[in-house]
Design an enzyme around this catalytic site. Structure first.
Site, PDB file in Angstrom:
ATOM      1  N   ASP A 112       0.813  -1.215   0.000  1.00 30.27           N
ATOM      2  CA  ASP A 112       0.000   0.000   0.000  1.00 30.27           C
ATOM      3  C   ASP A 112       0.847   1.266   0.000  1.00 30.27           C
ATOM      4  O   ASP A 112       0.556   2.220  -0.731  1.00 30.27           O
ATOM      5  CB  ASP A 112      -0.927   0.015   1.223  1.00 30.27           C
ATOM      6  CG  ASP A 112      -2.009  -1.043   1.142  1.00 30.27           C
ATOM      7  OD1 ASP A 112      -2.259  -1.559   0.037  1.00 30.27           O
ATOM      8  OD2 ASP A 112      -2.613  -1.351   2.190  1.00 30.27           O
TER       9      ASP A 112
ATOM     10  N   LYS B  49      -5.345  -0.183   6.429  1.00 28.85           N
ATOM     11  CA  LYS B  49      -6.580  -0.908   6.657  1.00 28.85           C
ATOM     12  C   LYS B  49      -7.589  -0.012   7.366  1.00 28.85           C
ATOM     13  O   LYS B  49      -7.206   1.000   7.960  1.00 28.85           O
ATOM     14  CB  LYS B  49      -6.308  -2.169   7.503  1.00 28.85           C
ATOM     15  CG  LYS B  49      -5.542  -3.257   6.756  1.00 28.85           C
ATOM     16  CD  LYS B  49      -6.321  -3.743   5.554  1.00 28.85           C
ATOM     17  CE  LYS B  49      -5.573  -4.785   4.745  1.00 28.85           C
ATOM     18  NZ  LYS B  49      -6.292  -5.148   3.514  1.00 28.85           N
TER      19      LYS B  49
ATOM     20  N   GLU C  59       0.972  -1.149   5.493  1.00 27.47           N
ATOM     21  CA  GLU C  59      -0.310  -1.655   5.044  1.00 27.47           C
ATOM     22  C   GLU C  59      -1.391  -0.728   5.595  1.00 27.47           C
ATOM     23  O   GLU C  59      -1.365  -0.368   6.784  1.00 27.47           O
ATOM     24  CB  GLU C  59      -0.524  -3.082   5.547  1.00 27.47           C
ATOM     25  CG  GLU C  59      -1.793  -3.754   5.062  1.00 27.47           C
ATOM     26  CD  GLU C  59      -1.790  -4.039   3.568  1.00 27.47           C
ATOM     27  OE1 GLU C  59      -2.878  -4.327   3.033  1.00 27.47           O
ATOM     28  OE2 GLU C  59      -0.729  -3.959   2.926  1.00 27.47           O
TER      29      GLU C  59
END
Length: 241
Positions: A74, A107, A105
């Site tokens: 990401d 999320k 990452e």
């Protein structure tokens, strides 16, 4: 007004702005991949605004001189000056492992599943081979530098545990094996954490974002400059067998 109170107020406003952006992404976009892209783009914008220009920040896939590659990452923080992106193909950006300082990452929340997922993304990057060669300078030759530990982390707006990063469930589910270890992370609502020599430091307040950014800056500063890449190793990929 006391200077530190003024500065803290500014930091709070920055965090509120990002919280609003991420909330809008979560509630206003139904298509999951698009929602994820907005989350990533919002975090990338914040990092670009606050990290020095010496760092490149983008989505990408990390590759090595043996042709191995990571999962799609990401956010990749990398050195754009000495080891730029090797290629862009069908929207995918490929970054040499030697260039990478940190990966994240993104999320929507902190929970068991996402922490484990971020740990596996970390493994896919840390398992790659990194070369290092000597550098010729006016003062003499600098020997090859041992590649640094790649910083790996997770970013989110929320946290599934009411006590945030200070909950026992967070401690229990934070990956700890070497390649999967998460060094740093931020949940805007749940708090920020950073791995230090003495253990995991945690912070919970209405300035979680700024605490995360300052500790990330400190970690990046401690790494210095990336090792000099062995471009011949990449050139060998092109040799005919």
């Amino acid at each position: 007004m006391n200077n530190d109170k003024w500065l803290k107020g500014v930091f709070k406003d920055v965090q509120k702005g990002l919280e609003h952006e991420l909330h809008r992404a979560s509630s206003g976009v139904e298509h999951a991949p698009t929602k994820g892209d907005i989350h990533e783009d919002s975090w990338i914008e914040v990092l670009r605004n606050y990290l020095p220009n010496r760092y490149g920040i983008n989505k990408g896939i990390v590759i090595d001189s043996k042709g191995n590659k990571s999962d799609q990452i990401d956010i990749v923080i990398f050195d754009p000056q000495y080891t730029p992106m090797l290629l862009i193909q069908q929207g995918h950006k490929y970054i040499p492992a030697e260039a990478v300082y940190a990966v994240f990452e993104c999320k929507p929340t902190f929970n068991k599943e996402y922490l484990e997922y971020a740990g596996e993304k970390s493994r896919s990057v840390r398992s790659l081979i990194r070369t290092s060669v000597s550098i010729a300078t006016a003062s003499g030759t600098i020997p090859p530098k041992t590649p640094h530990n790649i910083i790996c982390g997770i970013l989110a707006a929320k946290c599934d545990w009411a006590e945030g990063v200070k909950s026992e469930s967070f401690n229990k589910n934070l990956p700890t094996t070497t390649n999967c270890l998460l060094d740093i992370g931020c949940s805007l609502e749940g708090g920020a954490f950073v791995s230090e020599n003495k253990g995991i430091e945690k912070h919970q307040s209405d300035t979680n974002l700024m605490y995360f950014l300052f500790t990330l800056l400190a970690k990046l500063q401690s790494l210095g400059t990336v090792a000099a890449i062995d471009w011949k190793a990449y050139a060998n990929i092109l040799r005919e067998s």
